[in-house]
Structures are given as structure tokens and as C-alpha cells.
Design a protein around this motif. Sequence first.
Motif, PDB file in Angstrom:
ATOM      1  N   THR A 190       0.840  -1.207   0.000  1.00 46.61           N
ATOM      2  CA  THR A 190       0.000   0.000   0.000  1.00 46.61           C
ATOM      3  C   THR A 190       0.874   1.256   0.000  1.00 46.61           C
ATOM      4  O   THR A 190       0.625   2.211  -0.743  1.00 46.61           O
ATOM      5  CB  THR A 190      -0.927   0.008   1.222  1.00 46.61           C
ATOM      6  N   ALA A 191       1.919   1.216   0.829  1.00 48.09           N
ATOM      7  CA  ALA A 191       2.848   2.344   0.870  1.00 48.09           C
ATOM      8  C   ALA A 191       3.555   2.516  -0.462  1.00 48.09           C
ATOM      9  O   ALA A 191       3.728   3.639  -0.960  1.00 48.09           O
ATOM     10  CB  ALA A 191       3.870   2.127   1.990  1.00 48.09           C
ATOM     11  N   GLY A 192       3.969   1.402  -1.080  1.00 49.75           N
ATOM     12  CA  GLY A 192       4.651   1.484  -2.363  1.00 49.75           C
ATOM     13  C   GLY A 192       3.764   2.055  -3.451  1.00 49.75           C
ATOM     14  O   GLY A 192       4.205   2.891  -4.256  1.00 49.75           O
ATOM     15  N   ALA A 193       2.504   1.604  -3.485  1.00 46.95           N
ATOM     16  CA  ALA A 193       1.575   2.127  -4.486  1.00 46.95           C
ATOM     17  C   ALA A 193       1.363   3.622  -4.306  1.00 46.95           C
ATOM     18  O   ALA A 193       1.316   4.380  -5.288  1.00 46.95           O
ATOM     19  CB  ALA A 193       0.240   1.378  -4.390  1.00 46.95           C
ATOM     20  N   ALA A 194       1.240   4.071  -3.044  1.00 48.93           N
ATOM     21  CA  ALA A 194       1.072   5.502  -2.780  1.00 48.93           C
ATOM     22  C   ALA A 194       2.317   6.278  -3.179  1.00 48.93           C
ATOM     23  O   ALA A 194       2.234   7.375  -3.743  1.00 48.93           O
ATOM     24  CB  ALA A 194       0.752   5.726  -1.303  1.00 48.93           C
ATOM     25  N   ALA A 195       3.504   5.711  -2.909  1.00 53.66           N
ATOM     26  CA  ALA A 195       4.754   6.396  -3.242  1.00 53.66           C
ATOM     27  C   ALA A 195       4.934   6.530  -4.750  1.00 53.66           C
ATOM     28  O   ALA A 195       5.332   7.594  -5.252  1.00 53.66           O
ATOM     29  CB  ALA A 195       5.932   5.634  -2.633  1.00 53.66           C
ATOM     30  N   GLY A 196       4.654   5.449  -5.497  1.00 57.14           N
ATOM     31  CA  GLY A 196       4.795   5.516  -6.951  1.00 57.14           C
ATOM     32  C   GLY A 196       3.846   6.523  -7.570  1.00 57.14           C
ATOM     33  O   GLY A 196       4.212   7.257  -8.500  1.00 57.14           O
TER      34      GLY A 196
END
Length: 396
Positions: A190-196
Motif C-alpha cells: 500500500t505504501a509502495g503504491a502511494a509512493a509511486g
Amino acid sequence: MGVRDAVGAFALAAVVAWLATPLSARLARRLGVIHVPRERDLHERPTPGLGGLAILAAVIAAGLVFLPLQREYLGVLAGAALIALLGALDDRFDLHPVPKLMGQLAAASVPVAAGVYVDHVTLPFLGALDLGPAGPPLTLLGIVAVVNVVNWTDGVDGLAAGVCLIAAVTFAVLALSLDRDAAGVLAALTAGAAAGFLRHNFHPASVFMGDAGSNLLGLLLACVAIQGVLKTAAVVALLFPLMVLAVPAADATFVIAKRIKYRRPVYAPDRWHFHHRFANIGFSQRRTVMYLYGWSLSLALLALALRFVPYSDEAGHLRPGWAALLAVFGAIAVAASVYVVYVLEILKFRRWRERDIQRRVETGELPALSREAIEREIEREIETGEFEAVRGEPGS
């Protein structure tokens, strides 16, 4: 499954979201999902939406690779897909609040039916509280509440994505430390998707996530909190999500209170959110976002300190040195909260009162005053609380 899988899930989701976001913007232009600036909006140019579909693609891709294909997590992915598609329909057709709420309840019921619900909570000093048959319906309402809290945060470039990134990273660390590895991986992706996505959404944003993204991130964060924190026996488990999501929750609480006070529909849009109030006192979008990032980070650090600082022994006795360190993190969080209140209330009053006095000088209601005299009068009013009553509400 553990830290290595969480790091891999974060990286894969970030790359997919980064690559897919321009494609979602292109799709939005073809479908006519363009956010044209309205009176309450802070962006200044038409901007494509549907960025949430790129976030969804990242979540599904990383989830299928790194999450265990168990009933609970398949339910989370299915609910995520459903609520993102519902949000995309809302972005395209501007659905009425009632069917939108029904859709949110339907999407949230998918992970709940798959077993993502809280059947008990651990309360400090009281121990475990069994929720019994009330667990699933209360969980359902809680997920929908978080979905809307995050949705309301999405009003300025990069705010929702950044706050969700901070929250998801915090939940990932907490979940992994509590041996809830699958939930930690879900939080990490979830954090990775938000960061990208944030790479394209930070001011000046080239694409918006829309309800497709904010609804999706809200549901994922709620499921992470349930699976990674609330289902554990940690004494402060209930406090973790309250602190990690405190900023969007405080924003939603303030807005709802305002709407009730002025007898307006709770679902009616307005300019009372924190990001609007910062804009009202002259803050740029970037400065607004950085202030709210900082506030969120201070509360996230306090949550992590409660987990990792050994402030008491097994018998419950305080360890003075460690307790003092925890108090430092608490003081930072309180100071950040007080400072934001100062900026939003005192600084807002200063600027509004200065404009009001200058207007009255120009219309002849007051004699000519120097800038220094105006500042001295405002300082006196702030210190004493005595100032002339005015109509309406300043800076609303």
C-alpha cells in the motif's frame, strides 16, 4: 514471509504505480474524466483523474506476488478492486452520496465476509473486550469511516497520497514487529503504491487519484489496521490506528462538526477542511502539504515509540530513562498539534483581523492607523480576548 517480502512488495508496487499512472491519466482524458477547477478547489488548471486505477494495478500486481493467497487477503484484494471501480464510476458520473455510500458498504463487506473483522479489542488496564456478534458490523462501519476520512483528505496535490504513505509505512513496521507478516506486506505494498503515484501527484500534480484512489487507500489502510494491529494482544493496539490516522480523522471530525453547527448536510462539500483553511491564510499548496506531512509524521513516530520504547518492565513498573524518551516523542507530537492549531486559528485571526481593520479604515469607520498600530491592536485582542464582535466567521 517477513521484512524481505515487505521490501519487495513496496518496490514492485511503487514501480507499477509509477509506470501505470501516466497511462491512467491518458485513459481519463479519453473518457472525459477531467477535474476542472471549481470554487472550492485549490488546483488552477484542468487535471485528469482516475489515478486510483494505477494504484489499484500496483496493489493487485504486488498482492498476487507477495501476499499469501488465503481467504482473508483474497477478500481484501477483491474489496479493493470493487471500491476502486466504484470510485472510478463516481469520478466519471458524480454519483449521488446515497448510492456511493451503499457501494462503499458493499465493497467493505467483501473483506469482512472473508474474515477481516475485529472480534475483540485489547484495552489498556482492562484487557480484552469480546465484541461477539457485533464484531463484523462494527468492523464494516469502521472500514467505511476510514474510507471517507481518507477521501475527504484528498483535496490538495499530494496530500492524501503522502499521508497514506506515512500511515502505511508505520503500519508495516508495527505489523511486522507484532509477527503479523502478511499484514505487514499488505501495508508495505500500500505504501509502495502511494509512493509511486505520489511521484506524479505532488504539486504541481499531473494527475489526480480521484475517488478511485482515495477510496482504495482508505479501505486498504483500514484492513491493514485490522489484520496487523487490532487482532493482536498488544496493550496499546487500539491506540496505534488512532494515532497513525489522527490527522485525516481530526480533519473529518472538524468538518462534520462545522456542517452540523451550520445545519448543512454532512456530505455537502465546502471549504472547511484543513487544506482549505491553510489556503485561506495564504499558504501555498506545497507548504500546506509539508505542514500536514510533518504533523502526520510526528504522530506516527509516537505510535512507533509506544511500540518499541521499553518504558515499563514486565511487572508494569516505569523505567525512568525510557519513559522520559517516550515523553519526548509525546511532547513532539503535542507540540506539532498545538503549532498547527496556532497556525490555523491564531494566524488566521491575525490576517483576517488585519484585513478587517484596514477595510474599516478605508471606509472611514476608523481613523487612519499605521501598520504598527494595527499590529499592536491585534496583539492586545489576542492577549485579552477582547475585540469587537463581527458578523460571519473569519476565514471560513
